[in-house]
Design a protein around this motif. Structure first.
Motif, PDB file in Angstrom:
ATOM      1  N   UNK A  14      21.152 -15.997   1.288  1.00 34.28           N
ATOM      2  CA  UNK A  14      20.458 -16.754   0.254  1.00 34.28           C
ATOM      3  C   UNK A  14      19.322 -15.909  -0.329  1.00 34.28           C
ATOM      4  N   UNK A  15      19.225 -15.904  -1.640  1.00 33.89           N
ATOM      5  CA  UNK A  15      18.109 -15.233  -2.317  1.00 33.89           C
ATOM      6  C   UNK A  15      17.545 -16.179  -3.363  1.00 33.89           C
ATOM      7  N   UNK A  16      16.230 -16.243  -3.455  1.00 33.00           N
ATOM      8  CA  UNK A  16      15.549 -17.055  -4.457  1.00 33.00           C
ATOM      9  C   UNK A  16      14.950 -16.112  -5.491  1.00 33.00           C
ATOM     10  N   UNK A  17      15.457 -16.186  -6.726  1.00 29.60           N
ATOM     11  CA  UNK A  17      15.151 -15.169  -7.722  1.00 29.60           C
ATOM     12  C   UNK A  17      14.747 -15.767  -9.060  1.00 29.60           C
ATOM     13  N   UNK A  18      13.985 -15.001  -9.803  1.00 29.27           N
ATOM     14  CA  UNK A  18      13.645 -15.309 -11.184  1.00 29.27           C
ATOM     15  C   UNK A  18      13.423 -14.008 -11.932  1.00 29.27           C
ATOM     16  N   UNK A  19      13.576 -14.036 -13.247  1.00 26.42           N
ATOM     17  CA  UNK A  19      13.384 -12.844 -14.069  1.00 26.42           C
ATOM     18  C   UNK A  19      12.546 -13.217 -15.283  1.00 26.42           C
ATOM     19  N   UNK A  20      11.517 -12.416 -15.565  1.00 27.96           N
ATOM     20  CA  UNK A  20      10.601 -12.655 -16.674  1.00 27.96           C
ATOM     21  C   UNK A  20      10.550 -11.388 -17.528  1.00 27.96           C
ATOM     22  N   UNK A  21      10.890 -11.509 -18.813  1.00 27.02           N
ATOM     23  CA  UNK A  21      10.858 -10.369 -19.728  1.00 27.02           C
ATOM     24  C   UNK A  21       9.537 -10.382 -20.483  1.00 27.02           C
ATOM     25  N   UNK A  22       8.801  -9.285 -20.407  1.00 30.98           N
ATOM     26  CA  UNK A  22       7.509  -9.139 -21.061  1.00 30.98           C
ATOM     27  C   UNK A  22       7.690  -8.314 -22.330  1.00 30.98           C
ATOM     28  N   UNK A  23       7.149  -8.786 -23.436  1.00 31.24           N
ATOM     29  CA  UNK A  23       7.355  -8.103 -24.705  1.00 31.24           C
ATOM     30  C   UNK A  23       6.072  -8.119 -25.523  1.00 31.24           C
ATOM     31  N   UNK A  24       5.452  -6.948 -25.650  1.00 32.92           N
ATOM     32  CA  UNK A  24       4.291  -6.806 -26.514  1.00 32.92           C
ATOM     33  C   UNK A  24       4.644  -5.983 -27.739  1.00 32.92           C
ATOM     34  N   UNK A  25       4.373  -6.489 -28.907  1.00 37.21           N
ATOM     35  CA  UNK A  25       4.674  -5.779 -30.150  1.00 37.21           C
ATOM     36  C   UNK A  25       3.386  -5.594 -30.952  1.00 37.21           C
ATOM     37  N   UNK A  26       3.042  -4.339 -31.256  1.00 37.54           N
ATOM     38  CA  UNK A  26       1.828  -4.027 -31.998  1.00 37.54           C
ATOM     39  C   UNK A  26       2.183  -3.377 -33.329  1.00 37.54           C
TER      40      UNK A  26
END
Length: 592
Positions: free
Chosen positions: A478-490
């Protein structure tokens, strides 16, 4: 020319082929009871309660990983909580039954500073009534011997002494939240020991966006905590005050995790053994492929053979395709940048793939981004956070499992655009349990002015599971997982700059709702999903599907000798059409 793909399968056969999977402790059935079979009187003497699924909630024990726990806020409990909680639904109403052993019951009429000094039950039912609000916000429900200015004075209790109220008047009406209590003992009086109390609750799900009466049922997202204060009466200094919870301790904040209450009209109090609740995500075994070189380039054959899932800013329709409760725990956030929130013109968009091999979990993330940058400001980072629960470490205070943030950020160094953050450097350097590399796609230049369009980047990670609390052989898998994509645009005009975070299931290590994943050794990666061959096939052919068996989705590979319009038809074994999808025009070659 139209090519029609015919896929035959029988769901019963697929289910019978699935390997034995571990029992989920984050999910339970709330069986359907007949209309009118429960009276909210605090007695729980109706026959349907004997048929309900139940959870033991005991201080000092974990009532289900990953988010359950316990803590003593003051003193050492001499009479810790021992409770049984039962779950039922009927007519789109959620019924909860609590039987709590307790030798010192009470808490009414305390000073405001001692709001928490009471026997109480607090609940958080996620409110998914607004489909645009992702993740679904908390809906707070309180019960207990709590200060009168927090609770109303409607007493519905069969016992000697003061009883608990049903809830604050400005939050609940009887139509929405109804409770009743029976106490064996005398509340707010420790001249002799009490025995227990019993609580029946009814929560109206109509206004919370659930439809348990639909043919497919629903999954109610909830966490609950039982609070206990002992040997306080008459009022004196606190001696012991503790709490124990199921998947989360708070009613007004969604953190840690939630209990998945599965409902379906045909799973009743008389339907026999409840169906097995499957994992939300199956992670396949890559044993037939060579391990990829961790260089940040997802070019190895196994990456091409794997299906993936997509994370995209501003796309609730995509989130609706996520399994289990993922569609309502996934979400996005745009912080203020340069004093405001600019229009997001290049939204975060990524595909995530993963597999395990022996005792290593491999993760590949392909990020499509036209403005790749480095910033020291977290709200403007480019990169990704993989949150993973450490199966070998509990929080010192709350005794629940620790979540780890494995973060890869785009760096400004030309020769090494990889910057590791949070727990990942320690896991790599001190424990020798991780490898992670970020590589820029051709044409991508790390800057913060957004003059030239970039082509994105890729991240490749390998996590040694024995360094994340697993025994050799992956234990229960069993694995408890999440994924968060970070996006900074300047951009040159600073007011046009922005940052976003877009996540699948879980935003970060402390937030609610990691996906329940199972590393399944019976689901083995094959080459059927591989695409991009330069050789034009000579005939139309199905290449099979992966994963197989599958739940809830699969990828079907096929080849076409020339361009054409493709239709997908699904039939059962009796030849009856189940579904037809128009896939549109496709080029010659191999497709999925």
């Amino acid at each position: 020319m139209k090519k029609r793909i015919l896929l035959f399968f029988v769901l019963g056969v697929i289910a019978s082929l699935c390997s034995a999977q571990p029992k989920r402790t984050d999910a339970i059935w709330a069986r359907t009871a007949p209309a009118g079979s429960i009276t909210i009187d605090g007695k729980m003497d109706e026959a349907v309660w004997a048929k309900a699924e139940s959870l033991a909630v005991d201080y000092g024990q974990i009532a289900g990983i990953p988010g359950s726990g316990y803590t003593a806020e003051t003193g050492i409990p001499k009479d810790p909580v021992h409770a049984i909680v039962k779950f039922l639904v009927s007519g789109n109403q959620l019924y909860l039954g609590f039987t709590v052993k307790d030798s010192s019951i009470g808490g009414a009429n305390l000073s405001p500073d001692n709001f928490g000094a009471a026997d109480a039950i607090i609940l958080n039912v996620r409110d998914k009534s607004n489909p645009a609000a992702r993740p679904s916000p908390p809906s707070e429900h309180l019960w207990g011997w709590i200060k009168a200015d927090w609770m109303n004075n409607d007493v519905n209790v069969s016992a000697v002494g003061a009883g608990p109220a049903t809830g604050p008047k400005n939050r609940y009406t009887k139509a929405r939240f109804e409770t009743a209590t029976t106490v064996k003992g005398v509340t707010n009086d420790d001249s002799k020991s009490d025995t227990s109390y019993t609580v029946e609750m009814r929560i109206n799900l109509d206004s919370l966006g659930y439809t348990t009466t639909a043919p497919q049922g629903d999954i109610i997202m909830i966490n609950l905590a039982i609070r206990d204060i002992d040997w306080y009466w008459p009022v004196q200094d606190w001696l012991t005050f503790s709490r124990v919870w199921v998947q989360g301790p708070w009613a007004n904040v969604s953190d840690k995790d939630h209990l998945r209450l599965h409902t379906r009209p045909d799973v009743t109090t008389t339907s026999g053994e409840a169906p097995t609740i499957k994992p939300e995500v199956i992670i396949p075994d890559g044993k037939n492929f060579a391990s990829p070189a961790i260089d940040g380039k997802l070019t190895e054959p196994i990456w091409k053979a794997l299906p993936g899932f997509r994370i995209k800013y501003g796309d609730n329709a995509l989130r609706d395709t996520y399994p289990g409760t993922g569609s309502f725990r996934s979400g996005q956030y745009q912080p203020d940048v340069n004093g405001g929130k600019a229009l997001v013109i290049d939204s975060a968009d990524a595909t995530v793939k993963w597999f395990f091999k022996a005792d290593t979990l491999f993760i590949g993330i392909d990020v499509r981004d036209k403005v790749v940058q480095y910033s020291s400001n977290y709200d403007r980072w480019d990169g990704a956070i993989v949150t993973m629960t450490d199966r070998g470490k509990q929080n010192d205070l709350d005794h629940d499992l620790v979540g780890r943030k494995l973060t890869v950020q785009v760096d400004s160094a030309k020769n090494s655009p990889t910057r590791l953050q949070d727990y990942l450097p320690f896991l790599r350097d001190s424990l020798g349990g991780a490898r992670a590399v970020l590589s820029l796609n051709p044409g991508t230049i790390v800057d913060t002015i957004g003059v030239k369009a970039d082509s994105g980047y890729q991240i490749e990670m390998a996590i040694t599971l024995t360094k994340m609390g697993y025994p050799p052989g992956r234990g229960d898998g069993i694995a408890f997982l999440g994924v968060d994509i970070l996006d900074g645009d300047s951009f040159v005009q600073a007011v046009n700059s922005y940052g976003t975070r877009t996540w699948w299931f879980r935003e970060h290590d402390g937030s609610d709702g990691p996906a329940f994943c199972y590393m399944d050794p019976s689901v083995v990666v094959t080459s059927v999903a591989q695409t991009g061959s330069d050789v034009i096939p000579t005939e139309f052919a199905l290449l099979g599907n992966y994963p197989n068996p599958f739940n809830p989705s699969t990828s079907i590979g096929y080849t076409a000798p020339h361009a054409g319009h493709v239709m997908l038809s699904v039939y059962d074994m009796l030849g009856r059409s189940v579904s037809t999808l128009d896939l549109g025009m496709k080029t010659a070659g191999e497709h999925t």
